[in-house]
Write an enzyme that holds these catalytic residues in place. Sequence first.
Site, short mmCIF file in Angstrom:
data_model
loop_
_atom_site.label_atom_id
_atom_site.label_comp_id
_atom_site.label_asym_id
_atom_site.label_seq_id
_atom_site.Cartn_x
_atom_site.Cartn_y
_atom_site.Cartn_z
N ASP A 200 2.30 -10.41 4.68
CA ASP A 200 3.69 -10.69 4.38
C ASP A 200 4.44 -11.10 5.64
O ASP A 200 4.17 -10.61 6.72
CB ASP A 200 4.38 -9.47 3.77
N GLY B 270 2.19 -19.46 -0.07
CA GLY B 270 2.74 -18.25 0.50
C GLY B 270 2.41 -17.00 -0.29
O GLY B 270 2.19 -17.07 -1.51
N GLU B 271 2.37 -15.87 0.39
CA GLU B 271 2.06 -14.58 -0.23
C GLU B 271 0.67 -14.54 -0.85
O GLU B 271 0.42 -13.78 -1.78
CB GLU B 271 3.10 -14.22 -1.29
N GLY B 272 -0.22 -15.36 -0.35
CA GLY B 272 -1.58 -15.39 -0.85
C GLY B 272 -1.85 -16.64 -1.66
O GLY B 272 -1.15 -16.92 -2.64
N ILE C 222 -5.26 -14.73 -4.79
CA ILE C 222 -4.42 -13.62 -5.21
C ILE C 222 -4.58 -13.28 -6.68
O ILE C 222 -4.42 -12.12 -7.09
CB ILE C 222 -2.94 -13.93 -4.88
#
Length: 565
Positions: free
Chosen positions: A17, A326-328, A333
């Site tokens: 993050d 973003g964020e994976g 994810i």
Amino acid sequence: MKIQPIPGGSFSRCVCDCDHSVDRDGTAHHVVSRTRGHGSNVTGLETVAVYDPASETFDLHSPTITSTKWWPAALGRTATHAIIHARVVLPASGTEDRNSDVGVRPFLVQLRDLRTHENLPGVESGDIGPTIGVVALEEGWCRFTHVQLPRIAMLARHGHVTKEGTFVRPPRKFSKRTYATMMGVRAGMVASSASLLGRAATIAVRFCAVRRQFRVPNGGKSETQVLDYPQVQRRTIFWVAATYALHFTGKMMVGMNKAMEAEVVAAGSGAMIGAVHAIGTCLKAVTTTLSCDGIEELRRTCGGYGYSSFSGLESILGQALLQYTGEGENMMIIQQAARALLKLYHARLDTTTGAMQGDTAAHLATLWGPHFDFIRTAEELRCTPATFKLSHMRDVAGLINAFEHRAAALLVRTVIAGGAVPNALASCAQWEGIRAATAFGELLIVKAFAQGLRETEPVVGVETQQTLVQLFMLFTLGGIEKNGAEFMMDGYLSPQDFAHVQEEVCSSMVLLCFLSLVHSVTSRVLCFRLYFVAFFQRGVALGLCLCLSVSLSPCLSYTHTRTHT
């Protein structure tokens, strides 16, 4: 300040993050936890902060090239302060003969002189170059060489170090609160995917309503409105429908995340965290993928004008790609959601319970909510076979059942592909797991859209509700058409019924155009006056509904459209 080149070494990005903020006094801060050398293994961060009780300071140091902090926006040139994550090392105590590593903790670190903006002693930083989108936030890197930090520089709300060098751990409930806060970022991405796709759909539909190309035989001198071509309608109107679907999905996801945060803060309970984490990771991947795919197709539909930066589509696509990555990265994810589905499947099967040991299927449903009640074991699917009926094509509940069956069947295929390895995505089952989780995400979107229809019915007019219902039908039937093989793989949908689905998609396009024609004849002037106010002040749903009723009308005059744009 002179930006220095980064020292040599191989590049490797991670998916930790990273957020930034600006204080009231204008001081820029950044949260920096991602490095060149580690992936998702946060505990493996190499940056260290060694505590010295004599001076009550931490010695912040980047011992290797792979411990270089990498990627945070505004770090290359702008940020004056950053939140640096480092492994805290405490000196040996009377009962221990070696230093103690108490894990990764955050520190507030000043990077640059507030007057000269030059790097402080021991701090190296630079720019890693432009990205595809959000170019204004320059991405950067930084390293530290024995930078001395006062003890109070360590953010101590969730654990602190005493003057003597003893680490005091926080109550267990605070770890849940921190984890819950992290998931809010993904919920925001789900919500923003609708906004980005809606902006692109508005530009493309309006352009295709204005643009005319090729004369109709015996049709006089006027050329055909581009939006009248069926292939253009398929490449634009479907994404208008998808925008509504994502809008209601984002509303659902944000509401669920807020409820979870309230529960954690009020009672320290983490009962909702498992469900919100699984749903959030799944929807982050599915909605941002859908948004990127739609924006790119809408850009292509505009032809050469879509290739121009002045169309606005380039910027929108760049922002959407940031949400995708973003964020994976999405393919990575979404496997977290696949693992959660496998745990629930095996809990229902009662052969293993994964993370929720001892829970029955009924208790799991209570904890995780109704979003997972579609799960069926292989035996249940075999004993109670279901088939798609033609009446389902115009029935909201029937279409939801179709997406539920698809998700359940793909989850069973994942279990079969994994063989004797429960709750794990073996290499042979990894892709099947991604397909199952994607189907689950699309099921959640369809359910959220249906819930949105129920919520809007009492507050919108009959004409608007008619349009919304047809957009729902177009989105769901279009999804079945796009993934026909997954609906037909176990005989749920026959080839003959699939042909009827394709015909119904075409009918939905025609009906939407007809509704748009009727609505625009009666309220075209009102739509022109309200469009921008609705889109920017009342949300994407009403705004795009007005956009649809104006833009899809063949009788819309070129003069009015040109004036509006």
